[in-house]
Design a protein around this motif. Structure first.
Motif, PDB file in Angstrom:
ATOM      1  N   UNK A 166       0.727  -1.221   0.171  1.00 25.05           N
ATOM      2  CA  UNK A 166       0.110   0.118   0.051  1.00 25.05           C
ATOM      3  C   UNK A 166       1.307   1.401   0.222  1.00 25.05           C
ATOM      4  N   UNK A 167       0.382   2.347  -0.524  1.00 29.29           N
ATOM      5  CA  UNK A 167       1.373   3.728   0.079  1.00 29.29           C
ATOM      6  C   UNK A 167       1.415   4.075   0.700  1.00 29.29           C
ATOM      7  N   UNK A 168       0.180   3.267   2.126  1.00 30.85           N
ATOM      8  CA  UNK A 168       0.786   4.426   3.356  1.00 30.85           C
ATOM      9  C   UNK A 168      -0.015   3.856   4.315  1.00 30.85           C
ATOM     10  N   UNK A 169       0.407   3.319   5.617  1.00 27.66           N
ATOM     11  CA  UNK A 169      -0.272   2.495   6.711  1.00 27.66           C
ATOM     12  C   UNK A 169      -1.254   1.862   6.304  1.00 27.66           C
ATOM     13  N   UNK A 170      -1.948   1.171   6.550  1.00 26.37           N
ATOM     14  CA  UNK A 170      -3.115   0.738   6.548  1.00 26.37           C
ATOM     15  C   UNK A 170      -3.773   0.283   8.153  1.00 26.37           C
ATOM     16  N   UNK A 171      -4.817   0.642   7.938  1.00 29.81           N
ATOM     17  CA  UNK A 171      -5.922  -0.155   9.073  1.00 29.81           C
ATOM     18  C   UNK A 171      -5.896  -1.379   9.208  1.00 29.81           C
ATOM     19  N   UNK A 172      -5.391  -1.512  10.559  1.00 28.82           N
ATOM     20  CA  UNK A 172      -5.521  -3.300  10.665  1.00 28.82           C
ATOM     21  C   UNK A 172      -6.492  -3.281  10.759  1.00 28.82           C
ATOM     22  N   UNK A 173      -7.170  -4.664  10.322  1.00 32.80           N
ATOM     23  CA  UNK A 173      -8.308  -5.453  10.194  1.00 32.80           C
ATOM     24  C   UNK A 173      -8.206  -6.207  10.144  1.00 32.80           C
ATOM     25  N   UNK A 174      -9.229  -7.603  10.690  1.00 32.33           N
ATOM     26  CA  UNK A 174      -9.862  -8.800  10.394  1.00 32.33           C
ATOM     27  C   UNK A 174      -9.175  -9.615   9.181  1.00 32.33           C
ATOM     28  N   UNK A 175      -9.939  -8.425   8.252  1.00 34.66           N
ATOM     29  CA  UNK A 175     -10.306  -8.797   6.956  1.00 34.66           C
ATOM     30  C   UNK A 175      -9.284  -8.466   5.755  1.00 34.66           C
ATOM     31  N   UNK A 176      -8.323  -8.782   5.057  1.00 36.40           N
ATOM     32  CA  UNK A 176      -7.739  -8.142   3.723  1.00 36.40           C
ATOM     33  C   UNK A 176      -8.897  -7.830   3.356  1.00 36.40           C
ATOM     34  N   UNK A 177      -8.394  -5.806   2.703  1.00 34.00           N
ATOM     35  CA  UNK A 177      -9.324  -5.123   2.018  1.00 34.00           C
ATOM     36  C   UNK A 177      -9.310  -5.955   0.180  1.00 34.00           C
ATOM     37  N   UNK A 178     -10.715  -5.532  -0.352  1.00 31.32           N
ATOM     38  CA  UNK A 178     -11.190  -6.148  -1.431  1.00 31.32           C
ATOM     39  C   UNK A 178      -9.943  -5.786  -2.152  1.00 31.32           C
ATOM     40  N   UNK A 179     -10.531  -4.532  -2.146  1.00 29.74           N
ATOM     41  CA  UNK A 179      -9.108  -3.489  -3.228  1.00 29.74           C
ATOM     42  C   UNK A 179      -7.919  -4.347  -3.199  1.00 29.74           C
ATOM     43  N   UNK A 180      -7.708  -4.832  -3.015  1.00 29.93           N
ATOM     44  CA  UNK A 180      -5.996  -5.450  -2.675  1.00 29.93           C
ATOM     45  C   UNK A 180      -5.874  -6.687  -3.649  1.00 29.93           C
ATOM     46  N   UNK A 236       3.488  -7.522  11.353  1.00 31.76           N
ATOM     47  CA  UNK A 236       3.885  -7.677  10.472  1.00 31.76           C
ATOM     48  C   UNK A 236       3.824  -6.656   9.105  1.00 31.76           C
ATOM     49  N   UNK A 237       3.816  -5.396   9.553  1.00 34.77           N
ATOM     50  CA  UNK A 237       3.903  -4.134   8.299  1.00 34.77           C
ATOM     51  C   UNK A 237       5.364  -3.538   9.130  1.00 34.77           C
ATOM     52  N   UNK A 238       5.559  -3.549   7.294  1.00 34.76           N
ATOM     53  CA  UNK A 238       6.810  -3.063   7.334  1.00 34.76           C
ATOM     54  C   UNK A 238       7.182  -1.579   5.901  1.00 34.76           C
ATOM     55  N   UNK A 239       7.546  -0.667   5.837  1.00 32.29           N
ATOM     56  CA  UNK A 239       7.754   0.089   4.906  1.00 32.29           C
ATOM     57  C   UNK A 239       9.307   0.083   4.421  1.00 32.29           C
ATOM     58  N   UNK A 240       9.159   0.263   3.129  1.00 38.00           N
ATOM     59  CA  UNK A 240      10.258   0.586   2.558  1.00 38.00           C
ATOM     60  C   UNK A 240      10.546   1.791   1.968  1.00 38.00           C
ATOM     61  N   UNK A 241      11.607   3.036   1.957  1.00 35.31           N
ATOM     62  CA  UNK A 241      11.230   3.885   2.146  1.00 35.31           C
ATOM     63  C   UNK A 241      11.901   4.277   0.088  1.00 35.31           C
ATOM     64  N   UNK A 242      11.131   5.633  -0.085  1.00 37.59           N
ATOM     65  CA  UNK A 242      12.217   5.988  -1.852  1.00 37.59           C
ATOM     66  C   UNK A 242      13.525   5.906  -1.508  1.00 37.59           C
ATOM     67  N   UNK A 243      14.249   5.310  -2.239  1.00 41.35           N
ATOM     68  CA  UNK A 243      16.278   5.219  -2.308  1.00 41.35           C
ATOM     69  C   UNK A 243      16.158   7.059  -2.920  1.00 41.35           C
ATOM     70  N   UNK A 244      16.598   8.007  -1.919  1.00 41.72           N
ATOM     71  CA  UNK A 244      16.732   9.336  -2.326  1.00 41.72           C
ATOM     72  C   UNK A 244      17.941   9.338  -3.329  1.00 41.72           C
ATOM     73  N   UNK A 245      18.002  10.670  -3.818  1.00 37.29           N
ATOM     74  CA  UNK A 245      18.602  10.843  -5.208  1.00 37.29           C
ATOM     75  C   UNK A 245      20.316  10.837  -4.767  1.00 37.29           C
ATOM     76  N   UNK A 246      21.356  10.329  -5.748  1.00 35.57           N
ATOM     77  CA  UNK A 246      23.065  10.378  -5.894  1.00 35.57           C
ATOM     78  C   UNK A 246      23.070  12.168  -5.199  1.00 35.57           C
TER      79      UNK A 246
END
Length: 443
Positions: A289-303, A370-380
């Motif tokens: 996802x583009x941002x940290x999602x809300x915790x829920x019992x079910x996986x959102x149907x749009x993912x 179980x939720x981790x973020x991979x940040x964009x790589x900054x330009x050199x």
């Protein structure tokens, strides 16, 4: 004839009642060539109706027993020449006890009809245990024995489902009894076997034979025949469990890494017959996802999952913590969350019976572990170049001074005057600034 406390009945039509010492020859199924049907019929009558002090009932049993043994002799041994048993009975009884003749005739017909319907028993049989196809803790037991037999069943490592008891009385042929067979107490997870044993009784095709030497023989009741049966599961029942997972994920070098701890609710992980642990399979879908999602019992149907992680436990280890790493790099920046699941339907066919029917376990979506973020790589970083000042060339020697037209002063002297004027202006300006900053004095 009474022998001790037992009423016995003559089996030699036409012979007089015996007198003298009578010998108990025990239970016999081989009496004067009588068939099994004759013997079981006689045994039924002398056991059910013959142990009585009622003379009418006893006389009726006596006539019926003699008719079963030898009808022709019973009819004609006392001078009756016809073919009717009732008439033969009356021929004798109207002289011995005319007031009871009709009652005896009626009972004899009843007894003979009933005796003819008694089946020759089958001694022995079998027990059959079954295990439910998708639930090893459930099953049945059924006894294949004579329809008239009854008995007691005892179970080992199981109980009857409707009573919770390991023993059942009055077990009948062909009745299917559901059983419950959970893991036995103290079992370390290895397959276990349900065993059953039973003791059954059935009416005997025999009589207890009494003999007076050289005279009459008589029949008394023979106890039911007893036989034992036993059986056990044709294959051992697998131990069932309810596994679950705890996880801790991180991202390193653009790869998703998960430490997965697999455990079981009741503390017993099933084993195979050789003692090794049953291997369990688990699967995790990885979502982005583009941002940290809300915790829920079910996986959102749009993912939709962007990757999948799989785990197979080690038969030598069983439960414990396993490290699972995504083989490929993550597809790009974003927030990643893995959702692990364990499903009976996704197990190897040999493993599936170890999980309860319909078993499915799943993590909550976007759990913090179980939720981790991979940040964009900054330009050199490109350093800004330092500008080096250009060194001015030394001024060339001044030409020969030229006289000013108006004053006649040399040009060098004029330059000096100009510099002096500039200094004076600067000093004047500074004096003005100082003057503006100086506080105003009031009288």
């Amino acid at each position: 004839m009474r022998v001790g406390a037992v009423h016995t009945y003559c089996i030699h039509p036409g012979l007089p009642v015996a007198t003298g010492t009578t010998t108990d020859l025990g239970v016999s199924s081989d009496v004067r060539g009588l068939s099994a049907q004759q013997l079981v019929s006689i045994n039924h009558l002398v056991s059910t109706y013959g142990q009585t002090d009622d003379p009418v009932q006893a006389a009726s049993v006596g006539w019926a027993v003699k008719a079963i043994v030898d009808r022709d002799t019973t009819l004609h041994s006392w001078g009756y020449s016809g073919d009717s048993l009732s008439e033969a009975i009356d021929y004798i009884m109207r002289r011995a006890s005319p007031e009871n003749s009709a009652a005896i005739q009626t009972r004899v017909e009843q007894y003979l009809t009933e005796a003819a319907a008694v089946r020759v028993p089958h001694v022995g049989g079998s027990l059959t245990l079954t295990t439910a196809a998708d639930e090893p803790t459930e099953g049945t037991i059924v006894a294949d024995v004579d329809p008239d037999a009854s008995g007691v069943l005892r179970l080992e490592n199981a109980v009857f489902a409707d009573t919770g008891s390991a023993e059942r009385n009055d077990v009948r042929a062909g009745v299917v009894y559901p059983i419950s067979a959970p893991r036995p107490e103290g079992n370390d997870g290895r397959p276990y076997t349900v065993r059953a044993s039973g003791t059954f009784t059935v009416r005997a095709a025999a009589v207890r034979l009494y003999s007076t030497p050289g005279q009459q023989e008589s029949a008394g009741p023979a106890d039911p025949q007893t036989f034992a049966l036993a059986t056990e599961d044709t294959s051992a029942r697998p131990v069932q469990f309810r596994p679950r997972i705890e996880t801790s994920a991180r991202i390193e070098n653009d790869r998703f890494i998960d430490d997965v701890t697999v455990s079981v609710d009741d503390g017993v992980w099933p084993r195979l017959a050789d003692g090794s642990f049953v291997p369990l399979s688990a699967t995790a879908d990885l979502y982005r996802t583009g941002a940290f999602p809300a915790e829920s019992d079910e996986v959102p149907s749009n993912l939709s999952p962007v990757a999948r992680l799989t785990l197979a436990t080690d038969p030598a280890r069983g439960p414990g913590t396993y490290r699972v790493e995504l083989a490929d790099r993550l597809p790009g920046p974003g927030v990643y969350t893995a959702v692990w699941r364990i499903s009976r339907d996704e197990q190897d066919p040999a493993v599936a019976p170890h999980l309860p029917r319909g078993y499915a376990w799943a993590e909550r979506f976007a759990s913090p572990s179980q939720t981790e973020q991979l940040a964009p790589t900054p330009p050199p970083h490109t350093p800004t170049p330092t500008v080096t000042p250009t060194t001015s060339a030394a001024p060339s020697a001044s030409p020969t001074p030229t006289a000013l037209a108006a004053t006649g002063v040399a040009s060098a002297s004029a330059g000096g005057a100009a510099v002096g004027g500039i200094i004076a202006i600067v000093l004047g300006t500074g004096a003005a600034i100082v003057a503006r900053r100086r506080p105003t004095r009031h009288p």
